[in-house]
Design a protein around this motif. Structure first.
Motif, PDB file in Angstrom:
ATOM      1  N   ALA A   1      36.823  35.689  39.424  1.00  0.00           N
ATOM      2  CA  ALA A   1      37.141  36.373  38.168  1.00  0.00           C
ATOM      3  C   ALA A   1      36.824  37.859  38.277  1.00  0.00           C
ATOM      4  O   ALA A   1      37.436  38.684  37.592  1.00  0.00           O
ATOM      5  CB  ALA A   1      36.357  35.751  37.013  1.00  0.00           C
ATOM      6  N   ARG A   2      35.886  38.198  39.156  1.00  0.00           N
ATOM      7  CA  ARG A   2      35.521  39.589  39.400  1.00  0.00           C
ATOM      8  C   ARG A   2      36.465  40.199  40.433  1.00  0.00           C
ATOM      9  O   ARG A   2      36.934  39.508  41.330  1.00  0.00           O
ATOM     10  CB  ARG A   2      34.092  39.679  39.930  1.00  0.00           C
TER      11      ARG A   2
ATOM     12  N   SER B   1      41.150  42.073  45.870  1.00  0.00           N
ATOM     13  CA  SER B   1      41.389  40.854  45.098  1.00  0.00           C
ATOM     14  C   SER B   1      41.133  41.231  43.651  1.00  0.00           C
ATOM     15  O   SER B   1      39.981  41.451  43.244  1.00  0.00           O
ATOM     16  CB  SER B   1      40.438  39.734  45.548  1.00  0.00           C
ATOM     17  N   ILE B   2      42.210  41.341  42.875  1.00  0.00           N
ATOM     18  CA  ILE B   2      42.094  41.863  41.516  1.00  0.00           C
ATOM     19  C   ILE B   2      41.648  40.764  40.562  1.00  0.00           C
ATOM     20  O   ILE B   2      42.246  39.683  40.501  1.00  0.00           O
ATOM     21  CB  ILE B   2      43.445  42.458  41.049  1.00  0.00           C
ATOM     22  N   GLY B   3      40.599  41.058  39.796  1.00  0.00           N
ATOM     23  CA  GLY B   3      40.025  40.086  38.879  1.00  0.00           C
ATOM     24  C   GLY B   3      40.644  40.138  37.494  1.00  0.00           C
ATOM     25  O   GLY B   3      41.759  40.621  37.298  1.00  0.00           O
ATOM     26  N   ILE B   4      39.887  39.658  36.523  1.00  0.00           N
ATOM     27  CA  ILE B   4      40.412  39.539  35.162  1.00  0.00           C
ATOM     28  C   ILE B   4      39.708  40.488  34.191  1.00  0.00           C
ATOM     29  O   ILE B   4      39.748  40.285  32.976  1.00  0.00           O
ATOM     30  CB  ILE B   4      40.329  38.080  34.663  1.00  0.00           C
ATOM     31  N   GLU B   5      39.096  41.545  34.731  1.00  0.00           N
ATOM     32  CA  GLU B   5      38.482  42.552  33.874  1.00  0.00           C
ATOM     33  C   GLU B   5      39.566  43.390  33.182  1.00  0.00           C
ATOM     34  O   GLU B   5      40.764  43.112  33.323  1.00  0.00           O
ATOM     35  CB  GLU B   5      37.579  43.487  34.697  1.00  0.00           C
ATOM     36  N   ASP B   6      39.146  44.434  32.472  1.00  0.00           N
ATOM     37  CA  ASP B   6      40.098  45.382  31.888  1.00  0.00           C
ATOM     38  C   ASP B   6      40.715  46.199  33.023  1.00  0.00           C
ATOM     39  O   ASP B   6      40.004  46.854  33.799  1.00  0.00           O
ATOM     40  CB  ASP B   6      39.371  46.293  30.899  1.00  0.00           C
ATOM     41  N   ALA B   7      42.046  46.194  33.106  1.00  0.00           N
ATOM     42  CA  ALA B   7      42.719  46.873  34.214  1.00  0.00           C
ATOM     43  C   ALA B   7      42.426  48.367  34.225  1.00  0.00           C
ATOM     44  O   ALA B   7      42.315  48.977  35.306  1.00  0.00           O
ATOM     45  CB  ALA B   7      44.225  46.633  34.132  1.00  0.00           C
ATOM     46  N   ASN B   8      42.290  48.979  33.064  1.00  0.00           N
ATOM     47  CA  ASN B   8      42.006  50.421  33.011  1.00  0.00           C
ATOM     48  C   ASN B   8      40.648  50.738  33.614  1.00  0.00           C
ATOM     49  O   ASN B   8      40.465  51.785  34.255  1.00  0.00           O
ATOM     50  CB  ASN B   8      42.072  50.917  31.569  1.00  0.00           C
TER      51      ASN B   8
END
Length: 430
Positions: free
Chosen positions: A375-376, A408-415
């Protein structure tokens, strides 16, 4: 799970393989932390050991919690049967074990995770097996590599680290013509984004450690069998098509049909290799899968935003994300990954190796770890870590050149992720 009603993915990820515990009524699948299971009587025990009845004997072989997870992943992949084991690397050996023998080979894509390349190019030699590495975009080369000793073709649906999408249908057609199974590692995509069996795969393997669990807590692996391959069509697969001495001459494919591979993996593979998944790990993954579709949608949404930003940054040479229209693999999305190209890709920096190392050392939100599918958001310099054991030529072929980092892109705020990369790139190119 082949008799499961036609339920939607979001329903299956919660309900497949699970039902209220008959003893307590517990709605969540319990952790059956038990080594062994009591037989009803001597006849029951004999029937289980003779593979005449399905049940639980000893947790090295089968365990109710682990079985629930295998059934759930099998349902999500659209397979006939599945077997869970201790890690993704264990799953790869479990997939090959019933197929191979001394002197036999596999045809493997050059675009594979570095640990898989090492396992196939070095470790399996100790079993007398070998691997031929081929660029799977060169279909003629794949055909030419297959010989009389080939027993499987192996690729990743979305390749790690570059995020390339494999033309699975074309590779499956070549495998079918040669009479050998296609094994697809679907770890980077997950069954939410891609279902390889629908594109001709015989077996699907997963590192359940990654997106299926989704929180970086446990390791695990799974092999799902499509149930569609005719193991008796030739004499290439005697473990499944010939009498098994350890079971008084039982022929797995003749007796068990589409479940032959799964039962062999339990009755022989786990019995003798012992690469067992623990029930607590299975429980964590079961809980993770319940939100798989929600997480994957956010992973993809964020990956698109971050990749687009990186591609337009002057400090970046190129981005390998197949979700970008500029990617040569973008055209394969509609066929294989209509919901998105995943959240794994590499970024090449104009500053080369030194800038990559500085970027990794200066991120704050991104975690510098050897993992993906958390998720991170995660970052690593593959050439000096996960692909370090490979030759420079192998690194280049795998998409892990010294001038790239893997994200590896997680699910945080993309900005927030973009802001973190921006400041780290500033430090890396100062």
């Amino acid at each position: 799970m082949s008799d499961t009603p036609a339920l939607g993915f979001d329903t299956l990820q919660i309900h497949a393989g699970a039902s209220p515990d008959p003893a307590t009524g517990a709605r969540q699948t319990p952790i059956y932390q038990s080594t062994a299971f009591v037989f009803r009587d001597a006849d029951h025990a004999a029937a289980l050991f003779n593979l005449q009845e399905v049940g639980f004997i000893y947790s090295r072989l089968t365990n109710p919690t682990v079985a629930a997870l295998a059934d759930r992943i099998t349902a999500l992949e659209g397979g006939a049967g599945g077997i869970c084991c201790s890690s993704g690397h264990a799953a790869q050996i479990m997939a090959l074990f019933p197929l191979m023998g001394p002197g036999k080979n596999i045809i493997a894509s050059t675009r594979l995770y570095g640990g898989t390349v090492t396992q196939f190019s070095q470790t399996i030699k100790r079993f007398g097996w070998s691997a031929k590495f081929v660029d799977f975009d060169d279909l003629d080369a794949v055909k030419a590599a297959i010989d009389d000793d080939t027993r499987a073709v192996f690729c990743e649906s979305i390749a790690n680290p570059g995020g390339y999408i494999t033309d699975m249908r074309a590779i499956a057609d070549i495998s079918d013509a040669a009479g050998v199974p296609l094994i697809v590692d679907n770890t980077s995509a997950s069954p939410y984004l891609c279902r390889p069996i629908e594109h001709g795969a015989t077996l699907v393997v997963h590192s359940t450690t990654k997106y299926l669990t989704g929180n970086g807590t446990v390791t695990g692996g799974c092999v799902v069998d499509s149930g569609k391959f005719d193991w008796s069509a030739s004499d290439k697969f005697p473990s499944l098509s010939a009498p098994e001495p350890a079971y008084h001459g039982l022929t797995f494919h003749e007796a068990l049909g589409p479940m032959a591979f799964t039962f062999h993996s339990i009755a022989v593979g786990l019995r003798d290799l012992g690469m067992t998944m623990n029930p607590q790990g299975a429980h964590y993954t079961l809980m993770g899968i319940e939100t798989l579709s929600l997480r994957m949608a956010r992973h993809v949404e964020n990956a698109v935003k971050v990749a687009e930003w990186l591609e337009n940054d002057d400090r970046v040479d190129y981005v390998t994300y197949a979700g970008l229209p500029s990617s040569p693999y973008h055209g394969r999305m509609a066929q294989y990954c209509p919901k998105g190209a995943g959240a794994l890709f590499t970024v090449a920096l104009k500053g080369g190796y030194d800038s990559c190392v500085k970027l990794v050392d200066n991120v704050n939100l991104f975690s510098h770890v050897a993992n993906l599918g958390d998720a991170r958001s995660l970052i690593i310099h593959s050439a000096s870590t996960t692909h370090r054991q490979l030759t420079p030529e192998q690194q280049e072929a795998a998409g892990a050149s010294p001038n790239v980092v893997r994200l590896s892109i997680g699910i945080e705020d993309a900005n927030d992720l973009i802001a973190d990369l921006d400041q780290a790139l500033a430090a890396a190119t100062a």
